[in-house]
Design a protein around this motif. Structure first.
Motif, PDB file in Angstrom:
ATOM      1  N   LEU A 291       3.662   9.699   2.906  1.00  0.00           N
ATOM      2  CA  LEU A 291       4.731   9.092   2.117  1.00  0.00           C
ATOM      3  C   LEU A 291       4.222   7.929   1.279  1.00  0.00           C
ATOM      4  CD1 LEU A 291       7.638   9.137   4.735  1.00  0.00           C
ATOM      5  CD2 LEU A 291       7.352  10.622   2.734  1.00  0.00           C
ATOM      6  N   ILE A 292       3.321   7.143   1.900  1.00  0.00           N
ATOM      7  CA  ILE A 292       2.744   6.025   1.155  1.00  0.00           C
ATOM      8  C   ILE A 292       1.923   6.539  -0.018  1.00  0.00           C
ATOM      9  CG2 ILE A 292       1.103   4.103   1.291  1.00  0.00           C
ATOM     10  CD1 ILE A 292       2.022   3.729   4.198  1.00  0.00           C
ATOM     11  N   THR A 293       1.268   7.652   0.181  1.00  0.00           N
ATOM     12  CA  THR A 293       0.418   8.209  -0.870  1.00  0.00           C
ATOM     13  C   THR A 293       1.250   8.636  -2.076  1.00  0.00           C
ATOM     14  OG1 THR A 293      -1.149   9.002   0.791  1.00  0.00           O
ATOM     15  CG2 THR A 293      -1.297   9.996  -1.388  1.00  0.00           C
ATOM     16  N   ILE A 294       2.458   9.138  -1.830  1.00  0.00           N
ATOM     17  CA  ILE A 294       3.292   9.640  -2.940  1.00  0.00           C
ATOM     18  C   ILE A 294       4.376   8.626  -3.324  1.00  0.00           C
ATOM     19  CG2 ILE A 294       2.890  12.046  -2.271  1.00  0.00           C
ATOM     20  CD1 ILE A 294       5.681  12.041  -1.006  1.00  0.00           C
ATOM     21  N   TRP A 295       4.093   7.319  -3.134  1.00  0.00           N
ATOM     22  CA  TRP A 295       5.120   6.297  -3.436  1.00  0.00           C
ATOM     23  C   TRP A 295       5.568   6.307  -4.901  1.00  0.00           C
ATOM     24  CZ3 TRP A 295       4.451   2.530  -7.057  1.00  0.00           C
ATOM     25  CH2 TRP A 295       3.126   2.262  -7.479  1.00  0.00           C
TER      26      TRP A 295
END
Length: 301
Positions: free
Chosen positions: A271-275
């Motif tokens: 999720l952090i990667t696709i913020w």
């Protein structure tokens, strides 16, 4: 006078009896000697074929032999044959000793131990070369190891005419070489010289092979054991070990809990990667919601 006649008659009968006994002993001795001689001759003829020891004046032979027999112990027989070949001045060119496994079963003896039972038959295929004059001795030594003889064949090939022909061919090649040397130097002469030299080399190689085959006889030996052998091998009871460590609930639950934590961490990291995508989606959702609310208020007015 009468008494003298009786005494002479008795003496004559006594001498005849002694002579008959001596004659019988001599005849018996001759018979025993003849019997022993015949027995020895049978043994020799059984163990050594005439083809193996045959010598003919002005003749050259290439001798080959094949022996197929059953022995008590293939490994011991192999070692003995190889040793005999070496002692006779020969050598082994091929030896393939192996065991054919007929069946293989595992029997459990305890929770930790088991017994592997193999039924097998051992055999060996050998090829040896021995000086031709020693061929008969080798066959006798091999014969002494047999329990049962399946096949024994001996082949003596007369190569006298082939040797004479090879000599004539050598002279022809030599004469051809002399004729080539008298030609003028050109491309054809070089090719002819090379061809003649190659033919000469092949002829010499063939002569060497024939000479080697005459000097050393080839013997193909196949030996096997008449009955199956059984090998008992102590091994670990792998089935019980597999059941023992097949599943551990506490260890499995612990690993599942840890794997779950790792899964959550991976999801958060994803999720952090696709913020940026999430941010854009949130902005779009905000404006769409705001637009919807504005439309509803307009409708009420």
């Amino acid at each position: 006078m009468r008494t003298t006649y009786i005494r002479l008659s008795l003496a004559t009968l006594f001498l005849l009896g002694i002579y008959s006994c001596k004659k019988g002993e001599v005849a018996a001795s001759k018979y025993e000697l003849s019997e022993n001689t015949d027995s020895s001759a049978i043994t020799v003829s059984d163990s050594i074929s005439s083809a193996a020891t045959m010598k003919v004046k002005d003749k050259q032979f290439i001798k080959k032999a094949e022996v197929n027999m059953e022995v008590k112990d293939v490994y011991d027989a192999t070692i003995s044959i190889e040793k005999s070949v070496q002692e006779l001045g020969g050598f082994v060119t091929h030896s393939n000793l192996h065991s054919n496994v007929i069946s293989e079963d595992t029997y459990t003896t305890s929770n930790e131990d088991a017994m592997l039972v193999k039924k097998y038959q051992t055999e060996n295929t050998m090829q040896v070369k021995v000086p031709t004059e020693k061929l008969g001795e080798l066959l006798t030594m091999v014969n002494n190891k047999k329990l049962f003889l399946n096949v024994r064949s001996i082949n003596a090939e007369d190569v006298t005419s082939s040797i004479q022909y090879a000599k004539l061919e050598g002279k022809r090649i030599e004469k051809t070489g002399e004729n080539i040397t008298q030609l003028k130097a050109n491309k054809d002469k070089v090719n002819m010289s090379n061809d003649n030299m190659a033919e000469n080399n092949l002829q010499q190689l063939a002569n060497l092979n024939v000479s080697d085959h005459i000097k050393y006889s080839t013997v193909d030996i196949y030996i096997k054991e008449p009955k199956l052998r059984i090998a008992e091998i102590a091994i670990t009871n792998t089935k019980n070990i597999d059941n023992k460590y097949k599943f551990n609930f506490i260890y499995g639950a612990k690993n599942a809990f840890i794997e779950g934590i790792y899964l959550i961490q991976k999801i958060l990291i994803g999720l952090i990667t696709i913020w940026p995508i999430l941010l854009i989606a949130a902005v779009v959702f905000y404006f769409l919601r705001k637009k919807k609310n504005t439309s509803q208020q307009t409708t009420k007015l």
